[in-house]
Design an enzyme around this catalytic site. Structure first.
Site, PDB file in Angstrom:
ATOM      1  N   GLU A 169      26.102  -8.656 -94.786  1.00  0.00           N
ATOM      2  CA  GLU A 169      26.984  -9.198 -93.934  1.00  0.00           C
ATOM      3  C   GLU A 169      28.142  -8.529 -93.730  1.00  0.00           C
ATOM      4  O   GLU A 169      29.205  -8.200 -92.740  1.00  0.00           O
ATOM      5  CB  GLU A 169      27.178 -10.525 -93.952  1.00  0.00           C
ATOM      6  N   GLU A 186      18.869 -15.936 -96.558  1.00  0.00           N
ATOM      7  CA  GLU A 186      19.463 -17.164 -96.801  1.00  0.00           C
ATOM      8  C   GLU A 186      18.381 -18.337 -96.359  1.00  0.00           C
ATOM      9  O   GLU A 186      18.202 -19.435 -97.114  1.00  0.00           O
ATOM     10  CB  GLU A 186      20.659 -17.424 -95.920  1.00  0.00           C
TER      11      GLU A 186
END
Length: 733
Positions: free
Chosen positions: A156, A134
């Site tokens: 995740e 990210e």
């Protein structure tokens, strides 16, 4: 107007400010390009954790306010980039507000950086996962070194979370909604070449020097960089959430996800909601939407369970929680493997892959060579997928020596016996091996059910005899169950533990008993499903309930995979053993059904094309139609919740008994063993965490209800009654 000296001073102050930060360093070249290197000195890999957000805010502020800084390269001093968020920090979050603020603060800095008008390049030295990727997505250009070990992804969901650093918004705007959903809901990790193919990264480099050169060239050619989504008229590749070609995706995706997850993983739905809602609005609003769903994930029971076990407890195991103290870590140099069948061949492969020499012994050389060929086949597939090279393949194969002579075991420091589950054969292997191996060598059996103490009777040094229970297929299953015999000493355990870690597997340590831990508890799951069949529960209802639990396979299908004939053999062997020891024999309700199917109908499982299922050569497997005639379903069927609870409670209660009897030595080993060993529903965090999350008192109450309806095997273990009375929970603390 500033003089050159004033600009230089400002730059110096900017770089000095960054260099003053712990774990960050900055350099500026003559072209005004600032290279910031992340190097967390107290960690093997960089993570986004305590202090990172504040430091990054300082970096962004210093960079964008420095007129002499023309561009920024963000890189790492390690052979990985940034591997994600510090999960320990997330586990401390107690409120939605805390979760929301945590993710919003970092995203604010990332947003400021990408809208600064100055070019920013992520120069990824290796793996970038989760928050690390990210971070890169917020840069204008992404380069990765093309190495086989490099993995790029947003995994995740595997901990019950969603990408909370902007991933659910930037990724679909970069690669399109459909591809983004696949990557995030499945937690896929890509090699650099695959990432470049879909547009996740912009370029690949051969090494760090090449990567930094490419980064500087790009910055010089793009002095006023802007993210695609910040350009006027930007459209999401393939269309936004209301585009006619995308609408069907959101119509089908939830149903497809539910078909696989059966509603057990709320993070999957939250990811889809983030993407759907976020891709209808501007990116700033989308990022805020993401933060709200992120908070919901962090506080979910599923995430708490998975983080507790698959992060905290797993790390404790990897750090040696179950390893005896006082023994130096000893690398294994040469391993002798007895038996070149599927298990032996698999053990040979993972051992040689770790750089350890292997002697692969079988009764005839053709079998031994075939066992070595197993490794060649795996490596050929890896070469076809560009995950290894012919040179590396040959190097690994050179480490495996097929043989029929026990004399070749002479200089091995570890022997692993992986022959058929027969005491006489195993005893002969032990005796022949001990006649030639060093008196310091460790002897291990890969038995899955036969007690180690009994097998060690054939040994002249039972203190150096231990169990190493691998799981099939060995190259894919990460767990190894280490079994201590009655006379196994701690020095032997330490050596066995070190070997398991050396080959990249996860060790759990258990004490000797029938079926040890994993086989014993796994057996309750399939046995309970078979028992339901005998009670008149429709086989289809049994299988659906199995899927609803979150187990990887329903019980009847799983028993087919393992083999009905093997289960029958193990059951009968245990009955003989228990009788010989003068112990009471507890025959599982599945025994008579297995005996009927195997002995009367010749249905041994998938291996001979017929078990509870039929396996036609053409078409998909299907439940054997005759099952409902052999075991007619009753007109009144139990509720699905009862079926689900029976399948889960029988496993959790048996695990509690194992803990009570000291078969398992820690809560961490019990939980990790259940998930990695036989696939206990991961969303519950393991068998003992399943009890903790429900509350011991509530578990006891429901167990008694099940016992009253379905039999005394559901009566809660004594340890649970004691814990409920004291208000305790399972913990290693």
């Amino acid at each position: 107007m500033m003089t050159n000296n004033q600009a230089a001073n400002q730059t110096a102050d900017s770089v000095t400010a960054i260099n003053a930060l712990e774990n960050f360093s900055a350099q500026r070249d003559d072209d005004g390009i600032v290279t910031i290197t992340i190097d967390q000195s107290n960690r093997k890999m960089n993570v986004i954790g305590d202090g990172f957000t504040e430091a990054f805010a300082t970096i962004v502020d210093s960079f964008i306010n420095d007129d002499a800084a023309k561009g920024l390269i963000l890189t790492s001093a390690k052979d990985t980039f940034v591997v994600g968020a510090d999960i320990d920090q997330l586990s401390q979050i107690k409120t939605a507000e805390q979760a929301f603020v945590l993710t919003e603060e970092l995203k604010g800095s990332l947003r400021t950086l990408e809208t600064s008008g100055k070019p920013v390049v992520a120069a990824m030295t290796g793996t970038a996962l989760g928050g690390g990727l990210e971070l890169a997505l917020a840069c204008h250009y992404r380069i990765a070194i093309d190495m086989p070990k490099t993995k790029l992804g947003l995994p995740e969901v595997k901990l019950g979370l969603l990408p909370g650093g902007g991933g659910t918004q930037r990724l679909p705007r970069l690669v399109g909604i459909q591809v983004a959903l696949e990557l995030m809901t499945q937690g896929k990790e890509l090699r650099p070449s695959a990432a470049k193919d879909i547009g996740l990264i912009d370029a690949m480099a051969t090494d760090k020097a090449d990567m930094l050169k490419q980064a500087k060239d790009w910055i010089q050619n793009n002095p006023s960089a802007q993210q695609p989504w910040d350009k006027k008229g930007f459209k999401i590749p393939g269309g936004d959430s209301k585009h006619p070609k995308v609408v069907p995706i959101f119509s089908i995706a939830p149903a497809m996800a539910n078909q696989k997850s059966h509603g057990n993983y709320p993070a999957i739905n939250h990811i889809m909601s983030c993407v759907f809602e976020g891709c209808l609005v501007d990116i700033d609003t989308g990022l805020e939407i993401e933060s709200r769903y992120f908070a919901a994930c962090v506080l979910s029971n599923e995430s708490k369970n998975m983080i507790n076990t698959l992060w905290t407890q797993l790390n404790s195991i990897k750090k040696g929680q179950s390893r005896p103290q006082g023994f130096e870590r000893t690398p294994t140099k040469k391993v002798g493997i007895l038996g070149a069948g599927m298990m032996g061949a698999g053990i040979a492969y993972v051992t040689a892959k770790a750089g350890i020499d292997v002697v692969l012994l079988d009764t005839n050389i053709a079998n031994a060579e075939k066992g070595k060929a197993y490794s060649a086949n795996i490596l050929d597939k890896a070469i076809s997928r560009k995950r290894t090279t012919e040179e590396k393949k040959q190097a690994l194969l050179t480490r495996i020596t097929p043989t029929v002579s026990y004399d070749d075991l002479a200089d091995c420091d570890l022997i692993i016996e992986a022959v058929f589950e027969n005491r006489e054969i195993k005893a002969k292997c032990t005796q022949q091996s001990e006649a030639v191996i060093s008196n310091k060598a460790v002897y291990a059996s890969n038995t899955s059910t036969l007690p180690i103490t009994g097998l060690a009777k054939a040994s002249t040094r039972p203190n150096q005899f231990i169990g190493l229970h691998f799981f099939s297929p060995v190259d894919k299953m990460s767990l190894v169950e280490i079994i201590m015999g009655a006379q196994t000493d701690d020095a032997t355990l330490a050596k066995a533990f070190d070997y398991v870690v050396q080959i990249g597997k996860t060790p759990i340590v258990v004490n000797d008993s029938h079926g040890f831990y994993t086989s014993r508890v796994f057996g309750t799951y399939v046995s309970e499903g078979i028992a339901m069949l005998g009670e008149g529960v429709h086989p289809r209802s049994i299988e659906v309930a199995g899927l609803k639990t979150g187990m990887p396979m329903p019980p009847l299908a799983l028993q087919d995979e393992v083999s009905l004939s093997l289960a029958l053999h193990v059951s009968e062997q245990q009955q003989v053993d228990m009788a010989a020891e003068g112990k009471s024999i507890v025959v599982r309700p599945s025994y008579d059904i297995l005996k009927t199917l195997v002995n009367e109908h010749g249905r041994e499982g998938k291996k001979n094309g017929k078990g509870f299922y039929d396996y036609p050569k053409e078409g998909d497997k299907h439940l054997w139609p005759e099952l409902v005639n052999l075991y007619p379903p009753k007109s009144e069927q139990p509720s699905q919740q009862d079926l689900v609870d029976r399948l889960m409670f029988i496993q959790a209660n048996e695990s509690a008994k194992c803990y009570e009897e000291n078969v398992v030595r820690s809560v961490a080993d019990t939980n990790i063993g259940s998930i990695f060993g036989w696939g206990f529903a991961p969303q519950h965090g393991g068998t003992l965490q399943f009890i903790n999350a429900m509350g011991v008192s509530a578990f006891v109450e429901r167990s008694r209800e099940l016992a009253a309806k379905y039999g005394e095997r559901f009566e809660p273990a004594q340890i649970l009654l004691d814990m409920a009375a004291k208000g305790e929970a399972f913990s290693d603390d």
